[in-house]
Design an enzyme around this catalytic site. Structure first.
Site, PDB file in Angstrom:
ATOM      1  N   PRO A 102       0.829  -1.200   0.000  1.00 36.61           N
ATOM      2  CA  PRO A 102       0.000   0.000   0.000  1.00 36.61           C
ATOM      3  C   PRO A 102       0.869   1.257   0.000  1.00 36.61           C
ATOM      4  O   PRO A 102       1.899   1.313   0.672  1.00 36.61           O
ATOM      5  CB  PRO A 102      -0.805  -0.120   1.301  1.00 36.61           C
ATOM      6  CG  PRO A 102      -0.846  -1.590   1.560  1.00 36.61           C
ATOM      7  CD  PRO A 102       0.463  -2.135   1.075  1.00 36.61           C
ATOM      8  N   CYS A 103       0.463   2.259  -0.768  1.00 34.22           N
ATOM      9  CA  CYS A 103       1.324   3.426  -0.963  1.00 34.22           C
ATOM     10  C   CYS A 103       1.538   4.194   0.328  1.00 34.22           C
ATOM     11  O   CYS A 103       2.519   4.930   0.451  1.00 34.22           O
ATOM     12  CB  CYS A 103       0.752   4.342  -2.032  1.00 34.22           C
ATOM     13  SG  CYS A 103      -0.861   5.056  -1.625  1.00 34.22           S
ATOM     14  N   GLN A 104       0.654   4.040   1.332  1.00 34.49           N
ATOM     15  CA  GLN A 104       0.855   4.750   2.590  1.00 34.49           C
ATOM     16  C   GLN A 104       2.170   4.342   3.240  1.00 34.49           C
ATOM     17  O   GLN A 104       2.741   5.079   4.032  1.00 34.49           O
ATOM     18  CB  GLN A 104      -0.288   4.457   3.566  1.00 34.49           C
ATOM     19  CG  GLN A 104      -1.626   5.021   3.133  1.00 34.49           C
ATOM     20  CD  GLN A 104      -2.396   4.044   2.264  1.00 34.49           C
ATOM     21  OE1 GLN A 104      -1.813   3.133   1.693  1.00 34.49           O
ATOM     22  NE2 GLN A 104      -3.689   4.236   2.151  1.00 34.49           N
ATOM     23  N   PHE A 106       4.949   4.309   2.031  1.00 39.45           N
ATOM     24  CA  PHE A 106       6.081   5.073   1.548  1.00 39.45           C
ATOM     25  C   PHE A 106       6.054   6.535   1.980  1.00 39.45           C
ATOM     26  O   PHE A 106       6.959   7.288   1.651  1.00 39.45           O
ATOM     27  CB  PHE A 106       6.117   5.037   0.023  1.00 39.45           C
ATOM     28  CG  PHE A 106       6.053   3.651  -0.552  1.00 39.45           C
ATOM     29  CD1 PHE A 106       6.983   2.699  -0.198  1.00 39.45           C
ATOM     30  CD2 PHE A 106       5.047   3.311  -1.430  1.00 39.45           C
ATOM     31  CE1 PHE A 106       6.924   1.424  -0.729  1.00 39.45           C
ATOM     32  CE2 PHE A 106       4.987   2.042  -1.971  1.00 39.45           C
ATOM     33  CZ  PHE A 106       5.938   1.091  -1.615  1.00 39.45           C
TER      34      PHE A 106
END
Length: 499
Positions: A102-104, A106
């Site tokens: 999930p991009c969160q 990063f």
């Protein structure tokens, strides 16, 4: 990984064995389905959500309940996974790893921090936002795949001032991979949906010297909003961090290709659900929907080539008894409003239509000798029964009525909460799309099973990678693996002997 280990895996593939895939953050299996269709073996998957994990297991390992269990990547060690599933030695269990943290994970983690996380397995304790990324790298290090495929939203190219894709490539390149990433729109690959996503491919240097992405099979002129979103995402490539060394321009599409698959071609053959009639007759009621109740196909309706493909996907053919999960939400206030919307109408237009309907109803009451004063309790009750309560200035994109002659707009995970973003184009049916229609728009075949109730099924579909796009990517990867020439000597000093 030693070159001998790379050569051994390549030799097995060139001898005719299917490349073995591990799907991380697998969801219900959009990537897995595309890779399976392209000739890969889906050997295992990790997914935290119980409904999605069960869906994956039911579709890819229906006779082995171990594959239907939800697993937390943080709590599951690679050694434990292969032991539990009897997959043999860790470093020889898989040839390909697919998925995308999930991009969160990063957010606001800079390049030095990413390198620190990769070098020091406990670094996530100081920055838990990066933990899922670290876990993904841990699996790559343990299983030593020939290929890595990652997928994410376009915003990872400019996420809080970072180009996350470029940073991932840097880490993988230090491990001996050749990497490239790009943005692909699903509508260019036969999917009836304008879904834009970032895809990153990494090959072991012994496998390939460069990365290529599949050529489009279809064409359309994307709406301005999609071009705008792409421009924002790619802003990072125009000087924000200097050169984006691993970015690859998307393969060109053009009007000489077949037109993109439309919503009507995708779902027009499915049995109609006339919501207002079913509501009036009492067929459509509040409460849980039976997802397993078969509904026969309507043989009077035109079946497009795309629909035939969804009915006859090898291994996932349409059930003989009829469609499963062709069910819709119970939205009695809004069915009449849906009927009045024009294609492309969003919430501001819907609100204006609803206010007009309220005025018409008040006029009818006046003709009957009943006066309803604005602001009275009776007026407010009447308004609540007709007009949705959302501020038209704050929720412009909450609703959208689909066009029948265009692909659908992007299906999102919040389909699990409401389906107003995809109102059926047919005003006679006057409703939001069904679970099975959402699956069709995402290119899941009719024989694919979704575990759980309606809301979890919608969420699984909205979170998935479209299988047809996944198949195009997998076919390109398969071609590269089959054509790879194993090197006789170890790669030069820049490539580590092991990962």
């Amino acid at each position: 990984m030693t070159s001998d280990a790379v050569h051994q895996k390549l030799a097995r593939i060139r001898a005719g064995e299917k490349p073995r895939v591990l799907d991380l953050f697998a969801g219900c299996g959009g990537l897995s389905l595309g890779f399976k269709a392209a000739g890969f073996a889906i050997r295992a998957a990790l997914e935290l959500d119980p409904d999605a994990a069960r869906s994956h297991g039911l579709n890819f390992h229906p006779d082995d309940a171990r594959h239907s269990r939800s697993r937390d990547i943080i709590a599951t060690h690679p050694e434990d996974l292969v032991a539990e599933l009897d997959l043999g030695p860790v470093d020889d269990a898989f040839d390909v790893i697919v998925g995308g943290p999930p991009c969160q994970a990063f957010a606001r983690v800079g390049r030095p921090k990413l390198r620190e996380i990769d070098s020091h397995p406990q670094a996530f304790r100081h920055d838990p936002r990066a933990r899922l990324y670290q876990e993904y790298l841990r699996y790559v290090a343990a299983f030593q795949p020939l290929v890595v495929l990652m997928e994410n939203v376009p915003d990872v190219l400019n996420h809080g001032g970072q180009n996350i894709a470029e940073e991932i490539c840097e880490v993988l390149e230090a491990k001996g991979y050749v990497c490239g990433y790009t943005l692909l729109n699903a509508s260019y690959y036969g999917v009836p949906q304008m879904r834009e996503r970032m895809f990153l491919i990494g090959y072991r240097r012994e496998v390939a010297a460069s990365v290529s992405f599949p050529s489009p099979s279809h064409w359309m002129t994307l709406p301005a909003g999609y071009d705008g979103s792409r421009a924002v995402a790619l802003k990072v490539l125009n000087g924000l961090f200097g050169a984006a060394h691993d970015y690859i321009e998307p393969p060109a599409s053009g009007p000489d290709l077949p037109s993109a698959i439309t919503a009507e071609q995708a779902i027009g053959d499915l049995p109609p659900i006339y919501a207002r009639k079913q509501l009036a007759s009492g067929i459509l009621k509040r409460g849980a929907r039976r997802m397993d109740q078969p509904i026969p196909y309507d043989n009077r309706r035109k079946v497009s080539e795309y629909a035939r493909q969804m009915r006859s996907w090898p291994g996932f053919e349409a059930p003989v008894e009829g469609l499963r999960d062709h069910v819709i939400r119970y939205l009695p206030r809004d069915y009449e409003l849906f009927a009045r919307l024009n294609p492309g109408d969003q919430y501001p237009e819907a609100h204006r239509h609803a206010m007009a309907m309220l005025a018409e109803r008040i006029s009818e009451l006046r003709e009957q000798g009943k006066r309803v004063r604005e602001g009275s309790s009776e007026y407010e009750r009447l308004k609540d029964s007709i007009v949705p309560p959302y501020d038209a200035s704050k929720f412009p994109n909450k609703w959208r009525k689909m066009w029948r002659d265009q692909p659908a707009r992007t299906l999102m995970a919040h389909l699990g909460k409401d389906s107003y973003s995809h109102i059926h184009y047919d005003s006679e049916q006057a409703r939001t799309i069904s679970v099975r229609e959402a699956a069709r728009l995402q290119s899941f075949p009719d024989g694919f099973v979704f575990s759980g109730t309606m809301n979890p099924a919608f969420r699984q579909i909205g979170n998935a990678v479209p299988p047809l796009l996944a198949r195009a990517l997998a076919s390109e990867i398969f071609k590269t693996l089959k054509g790879a020439k194993a090197k006789e000597e170890h790669v030069g000093s820049r490539t580590p002997a092991t990962v």
